[in-house]
Design an enzyme around this catalytic site. Structure first.
Site, PDB file in Angstrom:
ATOM      1  N   ASP A  50      -3.858  -8.561 -16.652  1.00 26.08           N
ATOM      2  CA  ASP A  50      -4.104 -10.047 -16.501  1.00 26.08           C
ATOM      3  C   ASP A  50      -3.648 -10.526 -17.858  1.00 26.08           C
ATOM      4  O   ASP A  50      -3.245 -12.167 -17.731  1.00 26.08           O
ATOM      5  CB  ASP A  50      -5.746 -10.072 -16.555  1.00 26.08           C
ATOM      6  CG  ASP A  50      -6.167  -9.911 -14.919  1.00 26.08           C
ATOM      7  OD1 ASP A  50      -5.292 -10.648 -14.092  1.00 26.08           O
ATOM      8  OD2 ASP A  50      -7.090  -9.540 -14.690  1.00 26.08           O
ATOM      9  N   CYS A  74      -6.377  -0.703 -21.531  1.00 23.69           N
ATOM     10  CA  CYS A  74      -6.480  -0.470 -20.367  1.00 23.69           C
ATOM     11  C   CYS A  74      -5.629  -0.854 -19.228  1.00 23.69           C
ATOM     12  O   CYS A  74      -5.491  -0.448 -18.060  1.00 23.69           O
ATOM     13  CB  CYS A  74      -7.828  -0.116 -19.620  1.00 23.69           C
ATOM     14  SG  CYS A  74      -8.635  -1.808 -19.439  1.00 23.69           S
ATOM     15  N   GLU A  76      -8.568 -10.120 -21.673  1.00 24.19           N
ATOM     16  CA  GLU A  76      -7.573 -10.397 -20.742  1.00 24.19           C
ATOM     17  C   GLU A  76      -7.259 -11.763 -20.607  1.00 24.19           C
ATOM     18  O   GLU A  76      -6.749 -12.076 -19.501  1.00 24.19           O
ATOM     19  CB  GLU A  76      -8.012  -9.301 -19.476  1.00 24.19           C
ATOM     20  CG  GLU A  76      -9.307  -9.645 -18.957  1.00 24.19           C
ATOM     21  CD  GLU A  76      -9.665  -8.903 -17.748  1.00 24.19           C
ATOM     22  OE1 GLU A  76      -8.601  -8.363 -17.243  1.00 24.19           O
ATOM     23  OE2 GLU A  76     -10.747  -8.827 -17.206  1.00 24.19           O
ATOM     24  N   HIS A 105       0.764  -1.336  -0.104  1.00 27.25           N
ATOM     25  CA  HIS A 105       0.106   0.021  -0.145  1.00 27.25           C
ATOM     26  C   HIS A 105       1.047   1.341  -0.020  1.00 27.25           C
ATOM     27  O   HIS A 105       0.630   2.296  -0.818  1.00 27.25           O
ATOM     28  CB  HIS A 105      -0.974  -0.047   1.294  1.00 27.25           C
ATOM     29  CG  HIS A 105      -2.233  -0.845   1.041  1.00 27.25           C
ATOM     30  ND1 HIS A 105      -2.824  -1.320   2.018  1.00 27.25           N
ATOM     31  CD2 HIS A 105      -2.742  -1.078  -0.131  1.00 27.25           C
ATOM     32  CE1 HIS A 105      -3.994  -2.087   1.552  1.00 27.25           C
ATOM     33  NE2 HIS A 105      -3.829  -2.026   0.367  1.00 27.25           N
TER      34      HIS A 105
HETATM   35  C1  PEP Z   1      -6.143  -5.579 -16.781  1.00 31.14           C
HETATM   36  O1  PEP Z   1      -6.036  -6.632 -16.278  1.00 31.14           O
HETATM   37  O2  PEP Z   1      -5.121  -5.246 -17.579  1.00 31.14           O
HETATM   38  C2  PEP Z   1      -6.811  -4.443 -16.034  1.00 31.14           C
HETATM   39  C3  PEP Z   1      -7.063  -3.339 -16.535  1.00 31.14           C
HETATM   40  O3  PEP Z   1      -7.565  -5.003 -15.047  1.00 31.14           O
HETATM   41  P1  PEP Z   1      -7.357  -4.956 -13.565  1.00 31.14           P
HETATM   42  O4  PEP Z   1      -5.726  -4.590 -13.279  1.00 31.14           O
HETATM   43  O5  PEP Z   1      -8.043  -4.181 -12.658  1.00 31.14           O
HETATM   44  O6  PEP Z   1      -7.357  -6.394 -13.126  1.00 31.14           O
HETATM   45 MG    MG Z   2      -7.913  -7.475 -15.194  1.00 31.97          MG
END
Ligand code: PEP
Ligand code: MG
Length: 567
Positions: free
Chosen positions: A452, A499, A428, A186
């Site tokens: 992921d 993303c 993902e 954190h």
């Molecule tokens: C990802 O898996 O790339 C993603 C953007 O989602 P998170 O990091 O929330 O799993």
């Molecule tokens: Mg993800």
């Protein structure tokens, strides 16, 4: 030179301030008046919670909402009935409050420590931090307040706890060095978002450095240099200045369109955890929200947030973005994202288990609350629904059927929504990548979740250091997967964005341009830098580089090639 783990980039040069652990020793003693002792504990707990709430409020202003939530989480944990009941019953048995607190909290800490999941490791660190706070209150010991440090201080501390981080005045801290902790703790998240250079896990550094020494914290390389000679200091001063100059040069890209060197329009978007993060996104000139991780709404609540509560949060973001696209991901629960009140069963393999869209489809009444809130918010801006962790066409169809049900209900109730609302997916998983052509017929857009995708493709848990070398976007398997996803989306005429963290990687961005990625979504501080990188590449030049990258056999070769070509 001392080596550690690079947890927050940048170069900080300043004067060492060694922060010692407070003396929280005490003599355990038997108590006769248990009622009075329990009251004493309650009073200490109350002051602790009030102080922590003030720290959370301060962090909300200075660093961000997600970081403030870490502190707010301490209050919930400290008041957890499991812990307080146990403390009270020990006091009833004649144990003093200090001893009852230490024994009980240590038991909970060890329990969390023994669990492998990274979330539980964080929880163990939180409990230790809470123990220090309440114990200091009981003993009347003043804890370190890092808000009063002089300008250009380099904090050197055994363990930087979230509560210490909350008191940092970021304008006065040049860098942070710790003896323990890693990049996913954190505190690491907090210093990174505050843009303070930091190196963690430098063994024995508190014994080596002295107050008043000059130190250089190279957060990019993960090294600390103490009492540098004049040449080294001059060299680092130039480098630190170059970083500052680069940052201010990026201001030239503020308010500009995001276009490639040959004029192809791209979208630069931000990832957010809640409505309060929109301010930072706009502040850094984001054009859209590419990922709103809705699970934060669920995590910060003690029970399932109602349709109205969710609607208000989604509407707030849609309105603040004034018609710009806002992609809201439906509940991505499970794996590393735990929501205690859902009482989900512990599984041997939670990352491959009952989570995200799998959980949602299996709990349609609960899921429809969120879908209705999203539809209602779509009347106030360009809201798009995104489904996480898709692995097959069936899942997309099932969600779309639930969306249709919700629309029919809202029609009956005379409630407005955008009938053309887009329903897209996170790509993902390797399964989704392999059937990208089929999914592109079902989904209105793709957003590649590389965080992921890398893990599942390489079978490498991002939290496991021992296989950290395998968790990289530069492996040919990952690159081929990304290319396949983008090209299938483009062929079907749908918007393809990314993303995951890789969207903000300047080395990777030319390849994404070559394959036709349209939206790049990232944390706010990366936006202007990405706009600059995108402006430096034409599609033809990017394609030439991509072709070479795809011939490489190893991640190292890919990285070397991309580093060489970087502009
Ligand atoms: C990802 O898996 O790339 C993603 C953007 O989602 P998170 O990091 O929330 O799993
Ligand atoms: Mg993800």
């Amino acid at each position: 030179m001392y080596e550690g783990r690079n947890v927050s980039e940048g170069i900080g040069i300043g004067t060492v301030v060694v922060v010692s652990d407070p003396d929280l020793s005490f003599e355990p003693h038997a108590v006769e008046d248990a009622a009075a002792e329990k009251e004493r504990y309650q009073a200490a707990l109350k002051v602790f919670c009030e102080r922590t709430q003030q720290q959370a409020d301060h962090m909300k202003e200075t660093v961000g909402v997600a970081e403030a939530e870490i502190m707010a989480g301490h209050i919930i944990l400290a008041q957890d009935p499991g812990m307080t009941d146990q403390i009270n019953s020990m006091i009833d048995g004649g144990t003093c409050a200090e001893q009852a607190l230490v024994e009980t909290s240590t038991m909970f800490e060890n329990m969390f420590k023994s669990m492998e999941d990274e979330m539980f490791q964080l929880r163990a660190a939180d409990i230790a931090d809470i123990r220090t706070g309440i114990l200091a209150e009981l003993l009347g010991v003043e804890l370190v307040d890092l808000s009063m440090l002089p300008k250009d201080s380099v904090i050197v501390v055994h363990d930087l706890t979230p509560s210490m981080t909350a008191t940092i005045n970021k304008d006065h801290v040049a860098g942070v060095v710790t003896e323990v902790g890693g990049p996913t703790s954190h505190s690491a998240i907090i210093v990174r978002n505050a843009e303070i250079p930091a190196v963690f896990s430098v063994s024995n550094i508190c014994a080596v450095l002295r107050d008043g020494m000059t130190a250089i914290v190279d957060g990019s390389k993960g090294v600390v240099i103490a009492d540098p000679d004049a040449d080294v200091l001059a060299d680092y001063t130039v480098r630190a200045e170059a970083i500052r100059a680069e940052k201010s040069a990026l201001e030239a890209f503020r308010g500009k369109e995001t276009v490639t060197a040959d004029g192809i329009k791209k979208i630069l978007a931000c990832n957010i955890g809640g409505p309060d993060d929109v301010a930072a996104a706009l502040d850094h000139d984001a054009e859209a929200i590419g990922l709103f991780r809705s699970e934060f709404l669920f995590m910060e609540s003690k029970e399932l947030p109602s349709e109205e509560e969710q609607f208000q949060a989604y509407r707030k973001v849609a309105s603040a973005m004034k018609g710009a696209p806002v992609i809201i991901r439906t509940l991505d629960v499970g794996g590393d994202k735990e929501i205690p009140y859902l009482h989900m069963q512990k599984e041997d393999n939670p990352f491959m288990g009952y989570r995200a869209v799998r959980y949602c489809i299996d709990n349609p009444d609960q899921y429809k609350v969120q879908l209705r809130a999203l539809l209602r918010a779509s009347a106030f801006g360009d809201v798009k629904i995104m489904i996480p962790l898709v692995t097959c066409v069936e899942e997309v169809r099932a969600v779309k059927a639930l969306v249709a049900e919700c629309k029919a209900e809202l029609d009956d109730e005379g409630i407005k929504y955008n009938d053309e609302i887009e329903v897209g997916i996170m790509v993902e998983t390797p399964a989704a990548s392999l059937i990208a052509d089929k999914l592109a017929q079902e989904a209105d857009f793709f957003s590649i979740g590389t965080n992921d995708l890398i893990g599942y493709t390489m079978c490498a848990d991002r939290g496991n250091d021992r296989i950290g070398n395998l968790y990289s976007v530069y492996y040919p398997a990952v690159l081929r997967s990304i290319k396949n996803i983008i090209e299938n989306g483009v062929k079907a005429g749908i918007m393809v964005g990314m993303c995951g963290e890789a969207a903000a990687d300047p080395l990777l961005e030319p390849l994404l341009i070559a394959w036709g990625l349209e939206e790049f979504s990232m944390s706010a501080p990366s936006v202007l830098r990405a706009r600059k990188t995108i402006s430096q590449w034409s599609k033809a030049e990017a394609e030439e580089l991509a072709e070479k990258a795809l011939v490489c056999a190893t991640a190292d070769e890919v990285k070397a090639l991309l580093s060489e070509a970087a502009r």
